[in-house]
Design a protein around this motif. Structure first.
Motif, mmCIF file in Angstrom:
data_model
loop_
_atom_site.group_PDB
_atom_site.id
_atom_site.type_symbol
_atom_site.label_atom_id
_atom_site.label_comp_id
_atom_site.label_asym_id
_atom_site.label_seq_id
_atom_site.Cartn_x
_atom_site.Cartn_y
_atom_site.Cartn_z
ATOM 1 N N LYS A 14 2.892 -1.317 -5.050
ATOM 2 C CA LYS A 14 3.469 0.032 -5.095
ATOM 3 C C LYS A 14 4.169 0.362 -3.785
ATOM 4 O O LYS A 14 5.264 0.934 -3.781
ATOM 5 N N LEU A 15 3.534 0.001 -2.665
ATOM 6 C CA LEU A 15 4.161 0.242 -1.357
ATOM 7 C C LEU A 15 5.476 -0.520 -1.226
ATOM 8 O O LEU A 15 6.473 0.023 -0.744
ATOM 9 N N ILE A 18 8.164 1.244 -3.136
ATOM 10 C CA ILE A 18 8.618 2.450 -2.444
ATOM 11 C C ILE A 18 9.552 2.074 -1.297
ATOM 12 O O ILE A 18 10.628 2.662 -1.144
ATOM 13 N N VAL A 19 9.146 1.088 -0.510
ATOM 14 C CA VAL A 19 9.980 0.647 0.617
ATOM 15 C C VAL A 19 11.332 0.149 0.118
ATOM 16 O O VAL A 19 12.380 0.487 0.678
ATOM 17 N N LYS A 35 7.492 10.333 -2.578
ATOM 18 C CA LYS A 35 7.193 8.912 -2.407
ATOM 19 C C LYS A 35 6.609 8.610 -1.028
ATOM 20 O O LYS A 35 5.738 7.747 -0.887
ATOM 21 N N LEU A 36 7.072 9.324 -0.004
ATOM 22 C CA LEU A 36 6.514 9.098 1.325
ATOM 23 C C LEU A 36 5.066 9.569 1.409
ATOM 24 O O LEU A 36 4.233 8.933 2.059
ATOM 25 N N GLU A 38 3.020 9.568 -1.162
ATOM 26 C CA GLU A 38 2.298 8.545 -1.914
ATOM 27 C C GLU A 38 2.093 7.300 -1.049
ATOM 28 O O GLU A 38 0.997 6.718 -1.025
ATOM 29 N N ALA A 39 3.133 6.910 -0.337
ATOM 30 C CA ALA A 39 3.044 5.740 0.535
ATOM 31 C C ALA A 39 1.985 5.947 1.609
ATOM 32 O O ALA A 39 1.227 5.022 1.925
ATOM 33 N N GLN A 40 1.915 7.136 2.155
ATOM 34 C CA GLN A 40 0.919 7.441 3.184
ATOM 35 C C GLN A 40 -0.499 7.245 2.629
ATOM 36 O O GLN A 40 -1.357 6.663 3.284
#
Length: 66
Positions: A14-15, A18-19, A35-36, A38-40
């Motif tokens: 998932k990361l 996103i990237v 998304k940021l 979520e990434a965190q």
């Protein structure tokens, strides 16, 4: 977002997605914010998994030394 049943590999995938979306400029500002966040959470989840795995490995290694 990272759930307890989610694996490290799933969170990393998932990361990576996103990237990739950020690098390709595929997200508008609203999506980017979501998304940021979520990434965190995913990064925190992965760090926790790695820390726990490291602690388990240390315990195993200490047991072998005795």
């Amino acid at each position: 977002m990272a759930e307890k049943k989610e694996s490290y590999a799933q969170a990393m995938e998932k990361l990576e997605n996103i990237v990739s979306a950020v690098e390709k400029d595929e997200l508008d500002i609203d999506q980017l914010s979501v998304k940021l966040k979520e990434a965190q959470k995913l990064v925190r989840f992965c760090k926790d998994k790695l820390y726990k795995a490291d602690e388990e490995i240390k315990k195993i290694m200490e047991g072998e030394d005795n």
